[in-house]
Scaffold this active site. Structure first.
Site, PDB file in Angstrom:
ATOM      1  N   GLU A 134      10.783  72.501 104.101  1.00 46.33           N
ATOM      2  CA  GLU A 134      11.683  71.703 103.257  1.00 46.33           C
ATOM      3  C   GLU A 134      11.368  70.212 103.372  1.00 46.33           C
ATOM      4  OE1 GLU A 134      13.205  73.121 101.008  1.00 46.33           O
ATOM      5  OE2 GLU A 134      13.390  75.166 101.750  1.00 46.33           O
ATOM      6  N   HIS A 137       8.594  69.182 101.136  1.00 44.80           N
ATOM      7  CA  HIS A 137       8.997  68.873  99.750  1.00 44.80           C
ATOM      8  C   HIS A 137       9.439  67.409  99.638  1.00 44.80           C
ATOM      9  CE1 HIS A 137       8.519  72.854  98.265  1.00 44.80           C
ATOM     10  NE2 HIS A 137       9.581  73.389  98.829  1.00 44.80           N
ATOM     11  N   HIS A 143       4.906  73.911  96.100  1.00 48.83           N
ATOM     12  CA  HIS A 143       4.595  75.178  96.748  1.00 48.83           C
ATOM     13  C   HIS A 143       3.098  75.435  96.702  1.00 48.83           C
ATOM     14  CE1 HIS A 143       8.957  76.768  96.510  1.00 48.83           C
ATOM     15  NE2 HIS A 143       8.707  76.144  97.627  1.00 48.83           N
ATOM     16  N   CYS A 144       2.562  75.826  97.834  1.00 53.84           N
ATOM     17  CA  CYS A 144       1.117  75.977  98.009  1.00 53.84           C
ATOM     18  C   CYS A 144       0.767  77.463  98.056  1.00 53.84           C
ATOM     19  CB  CYS A 144       0.714  75.295  99.313  1.00 53.84           C
ATOM     20  SG  CYS A 144      -1.021  75.496  99.734  1.00 53.84           S
ATOM     21  N   CYS A 149      -0.181  78.982 104.559  1.00 50.64           N
ATOM     22  CA  CYS A 149       0.281  77.585 104.570  1.00 50.64           C
ATOM     23  C   CYS A 149       1.802  77.505 104.606  1.00 50.64           C
ATOM     24  CB  CYS A 149      -0.254  76.828 103.357  1.00 50.64           C
ATOM     25  SG  CYS A 149       0.352  75.125 103.267  1.00 50.64           S
ATOM     26  N   CYS A 168      -1.774  73.833 105.375  1.00 49.66           N
ATOM     27  CA  CYS A 168      -3.214  74.002 105.158  1.00 49.66           C
ATOM     28  C   CYS A 168      -3.871  72.615 105.070  1.00 49.66           C
ATOM     29  CB  CYS A 168      -3.460  74.814 103.887  1.00 49.66           C
ATOM     30  SG  CYS A 168      -3.131  73.899 102.368  1.00 49.66           S
ATOM     31  N   CYS A 171      -2.765  70.538 102.000  1.00 51.74           N
ATOM     32  CA  CYS A 171      -1.428  69.943 102.136  1.00 51.74           C
ATOM     33  C   CYS A 171      -1.425  68.843 103.195  1.00 51.74           C
ATOM     34  CB  CYS A 171      -0.398  71.025 102.483  1.00 51.74           C
ATOM     35  SG  CYS A 171      -0.048  72.116 101.077  1.00 51.74           S
TER      36      CYS A 171
END
Ligand SMILES: [Zn+2]
Ligand SMILES: [Zn+2]
Length: 211
Positions: A134, A137, A143-144, A149, A168, A171
């Protein structure tokens, strides 16, 4: 740029102080962003849905920012109440994309694994994964789809348990950009880091391939 770069943890309703302490220690270690436990707030009745017996997570995000004078860079609300948004029967949490507030629920985290209640370390690991997801975000991550991840969507505990306790590489690069843009270069680690005093690390279950 924030005047005071720290993460504020806010209990919404009763939350075990020991859990807050352990989460604070683990998040501080992993994000290298100081986390502080802020004044708790009661769960707001206006966010409660009497028929569903759940709290509307989007309203809790607004509530977290109402009269917020904490100067926190980000605020993470933690509750034992069950959360929902109208299109789902429940959500583990919700966050404002590139916003200040995130909220997570512990309600569904004690789900059993093959008939056994989860150990304390598995419970805390789930809590930490949700928190980082969270917060990701709020740092601008969507969302990956990379296998394992942390930024991937979790529809249930099995999916959550299968994730790594790390973002990952892609990200991680986005997070690094975010913190660089914010002038928060000291925030540089998002991967798995043992947190002294916090019984977080346990081995992830073997990773399965996506179908
Ligand atoms: Zn998400
Ligand atoms: Zn990712």
């Amino acid at each position: 740029m924030p005047s005071f770069p720290f993460l504020g943890l806010v209990a919404l309703g009763p939350v075990d102080p020991e859990i807050l302490r352990q989460l604070r220690a683990a998040l501080t270690k992993i994000l290298a962003l100081p986390a502080r436990v802020l004044r708790p707030k009661p769960l707001p009745q206006q966010a409660y849905h009497a028929v569903r017996q759940q709290y509307h997570s989007t309203r809790l995000l607004e509530y977290l920012l109402t009269d917020d004078d904490s100067r926190a860079y980000r605020i993470l609300g933690i509750t034992t109440a069950d959360l929902f948004i109208p299109i789902f029967t429940f959500v583990f949490g919700e966050a404002q994309l590139e916003g200040k507030a995130a909220v997570i629920s512990m309600c569904r985290l004690r789900g059993e694994i093959e008939g056994f209640a989860p150990s304390k370390s598995i419970f805390l690991r789930r809590l930490l994964k949700l928190s980082l997801h969270e917060l990701g975000h709020t740092f601008g991550l969507g969302h990956c789809r990379q296998d394992g991840c942390l930024s991937g969507f979790s529809a249930n505990l099995e999916i959550l348990d299968r994730k790594n306790l790390a973002f990952c590489q892609y990200c991680q690069a986005l997070l690094a950009d975010h913190f660089r843009d914010q002038g928060l270069d000291q925030v540089k680690r998002y991967g798995e880091t043992p947190a002294p005093g916090a019984p977080i690390p346990t081995a992830d279950r073997p990773r399965r391939h996506r179908r």
